[in-house]
Design a protein around this motif. Sequence first.
Motif, PDB file in Angstrom:
ATOM      1  N   PHE A  41     -66.448  19.578  68.219  1.00 41.16           N
ATOM      2  CA  PHE A  41     -66.983  18.393  67.554  1.00 41.16           C
ATOM      3  C   PHE A  41     -66.020  17.207  67.580  1.00 41.16           C
ATOM      4  N   ASP A  42     -64.973  17.306  68.406  1.00 41.32           N
ATOM      5  CA  ASP A  42     -63.976  16.246  68.544  1.00 41.32           C
ATOM      6  C   ASP A  42     -63.369  15.871  67.189  1.00 41.32           C
ATOM      7  N   LEU A  43     -62.950  16.895  66.446  1.00 39.89           N
ATOM      8  CA  LEU A  43     -62.319  16.708  65.152  1.00 39.89           C
ATOM      9  C   LEU A  43     -60.899  17.252  65.221  1.00 39.89           C
ATOM     10  N   THR A  44     -60.091  16.870  64.261  1.00 37.06           N
ATOM     11  CA  THR A  44     -58.766  17.468  64.200  1.00 37.06           C
ATOM     12  C   THR A  44     -58.862  18.777  63.425  1.00 37.06           C
ATOM     13  N   GLU A  45     -58.078  19.735  63.837  1.00 36.39           N
ATOM     14  CA  GLU A  45     -58.075  21.028  63.167  1.00 36.39           C
ATOM     15  C   GLU A  45     -57.618  20.883  61.717  1.00 36.39           C
ATOM     16  N   THR A  46     -56.695  19.974  61.493  1.00 35.43           N
ATOM     17  CA  THR A  46     -56.209  19.735  60.135  1.00 35.43           C
ATOM     18  C   THR A  46     -57.335  19.268  59.219  1.00 35.43           C
ATOM     19  N   ALA A  47     -58.160  18.351  59.703  1.00 33.73           N
ATOM     20  CA  ALA A  47     -59.274  17.840  58.894  1.00 33.73           C
ATOM     21  C   ALA A  47     -60.253  18.964  58.557  1.00 33.73           C
ATOM     22  N   VAL A  48     -60.571  19.783  59.536  1.00 37.84           N
ATOM     23  CA  VAL A  48     -61.521  20.877  59.308  1.00 37.84           C
ATOM     24  C   VAL A  48     -60.942  21.861  58.287  1.00 37.84           C
ATOM     25  N   ARG A  49     -59.662  22.172  58.401  1.00 42.19           N
ATOM     26  CA  ARG A  49     -59.036  23.080  57.431  1.00 42.19           C
ATOM     27  C   ARG A  49     -59.058  22.476  56.021  1.00 42.19           C
ATOM     28  N   GLN A  50     -58.847  21.174  55.920  1.00 40.78           N
ATOM     29  CA  GLN A  50     -58.916  20.513  54.611  1.00 40.78           C
ATOM     30  C   GLN A  50     -60.331  20.586  54.040  1.00 40.78           C
ATOM     31  N   TRP A  51     -61.336  20.412  54.885  1.00 47.75           N
ATOM     32  CA  TRP A  51     -62.726  20.513  54.429  1.00 47.75           C
ATOM     33  C   TRP A  51     -63.025  21.926  53.930  1.00 47.75           C
ATOM     34  N   LEU A  52     -62.472  22.924  54.628  1.00 47.72           N
ATOM     35  CA  LEU A  52     -62.659  24.310  54.190  1.00 47.72           C
ATOM     36  C   LEU A  52     -62.017  24.541  52.820  1.00 47.72           C
ATOM     37  N   LYS A  53     -60.799  24.037  52.642  1.00 47.08           N
ATOM     38  CA  LYS A  53     -60.111  24.178  51.353  1.00 47.08           C
ATOM     39  C   LYS A  53     -60.905  23.506  50.241  1.00 47.08           C
ATOM     40  N   GLN A  54     -61.407  22.295  50.518  1.00 46.21           N
ATOM     41  CA  GLN A  54     -62.160  21.555  49.504  1.00 46.21           C
ATOM     42  C   GLN A  54     -63.444  22.291  49.151  1.00 46.21           C
ATOM     43  N   ALA A  55     -64.096  22.868  50.135  1.00 41.44           N
ATOM     44  CA  ALA A  55     -65.326  23.625  49.876  1.00 41.44           C
ATOM     45  C   ALA A  55     -65.030  24.842  49.004  1.00 41.44           C
ATOM     46  N   GLU A  56     -63.891  25.486  49.240  1.00 44.11           N
ATOM     47  CA  GLU A  56     -63.494  26.628  48.412  1.00 44.11           C
ATOM     48  C   GLU A  56     -63.208  26.184  46.977  1.00 44.11           C
ATOM     49  N   ARG A  57     -62.552  25.028  46.819  1.00 46.84           N
ATOM     50  CA  ARG A  57     -62.291  24.508  45.467  1.00 46.84           C
ATOM     51  C   ARG A  57     -63.603  24.216  44.747  1.00 46.84           C
ATOM     52  N   ASP A  58     -64.525  23.568  45.461  1.00 54.01           N
ATOM     53  CA  ASP A  58     -65.808  23.204  44.856  1.00 54.01           C
ATOM     54  C   ASP A  58     -66.614  24.435  44.473  1.00 54.01           C
ATOM     55  N   ALA A  59     -66.476  25.498  45.263  1.00 49.62           N
ATOM     56  CA  ALA A  59     -67.205  26.737  44.982  1.00 49.62           C
ATOM     57  C   ALA A  59     -66.525  27.565  43.896  1.00 49.62           C
ATOM     58  N   GLY A  60     -65.295  27.215  43.549  1.00 51.87           N
ATOM     59  CA  GLY A  60     -64.572  27.945  42.518  1.00 51.87           C
ATOM     60  C   GLY A  60     -63.819  29.149  43.036  1.00 51.87           C
ATOM     61  N   THR A  61     -63.785  29.321  44.353  1.00 52.66           N
ATOM     62  CA  THR A  61     -63.064  30.466  44.916  1.00 52.66           C
ATOM     63  C   THR A  61     -61.596  30.145  45.179  1.00 52.66           C
ATOM     64  N   ARG A  62     -61.224  28.882  45.089  1.00 44.88           N
ATOM     65  CA  ARG A  62     -59.825  28.476  45.288  1.00 44.88           C
ATOM     66  C   ARG A  62     -59.434  27.614  44.093  1.00 44.88           C
ATOM     67  N   THR A  63     -58.564  28.142  43.255  1.00 42.54           N
ATOM     68  CA  THR A  63     -58.208  27.414  42.042  1.00 42.54           C
ATOM     69  C   THR A  63     -56.724  27.093  41.976  1.00 42.54           C
ATOM     70  N   ASP A  64     -55.984  27.418  43.017  1.00 43.32           N
ATOM     71  CA  ASP A  64     -54.534  27.272  42.956  1.00 43.32           C
ATOM     72  C   ASP A  64     -54.029  25.850  43.171  1.00 43.32           C
ATOM     73  N   ASP A  65     -54.813  25.011  43.820  1.00 44.19           N
ATOM     74  CA  ASP A  65     -54.325  23.664  44.100  1.00 44.19           C
ATOM     75  C   ASP A  65     -55.468  22.672  44.215  1.00 44.19           C
ATOM     76  N   GLY A  66     -55.235  21.465  43.769  1.00 40.76           N
ATOM     77  CA  GLY A  66     -56.172  20.379  43.981  1.00 40.76           C
ATOM     78  C   GLY A  66     -57.341  20.327  43.016  1.00 40.76           C
ATOM     79  N   LEU A  67     -58.079  19.237  43.149  1.00 39.01           N
ATOM     80  CA  LEU A  67     -59.234  18.966  42.306  1.00 39.01           C
ATOM     81  C   LEU A  67     -60.522  19.221  43.068  1.00 39.01           C
ATOM     82  N   THR A  68     -61.569  19.536  42.324  1.00 36.58           N
ATOM     83  CA  THR A  68     -62.882  19.659  42.957  1.00 36.58           C
ATOM     84  C   THR A  68     -63.379  18.261  43.297  1.00 36.58           C
ATOM     85  N   THR A  69     -64.419  18.190  44.104  1.00 38.87           N
ATOM     86  CA  THR A  69     -64.974  16.898  44.496  1.00 38.87           C
ATOM     87  C   THR A  69     -65.461  16.124  43.277  1.00 38.87           C
TER      88      THR A  69
END
Length: 104
Positions: A41-69
């Motif tokens: 999709f002509d994206l950077t791997e870093t951006a995709v990994r950040q989107w994955l982390k954010q999705a985990e935060r929003d879903a409540g499966t990742r609570t160790d760092d950052g804010l939900t959307t």
Amino acid sequence: MEPMGKKKPRPRRSFTSEFKAEIVELCRRGDRTVGQVAKDFDLTETAVRQWLKQAERDAGTRTDDGLTTSEKDELAQLRRENRRLREDVDILKRATAFFAKETR
């Protein structure tokens, strides 16, 4: 002519939340690696990994760092409101000083 090995910086792009959700879903399916999805999709791997982390935060499966959307949205709204209120206070201070000087 540009020196060898130096790439031009990629212009900053923005993506809809729907697009990000589709990319996250593709990565979660496990058919392709994050790197492959990013490349396809002509994206950077870093951006995709950040989107994955954010999705985990929003879903409540990742609570160790950052804010939900929603927390990020609320923080941005509160900062805007805080800035506006500070400007209002500054204007009122100037007006008070002006009228105090006029009444003397």
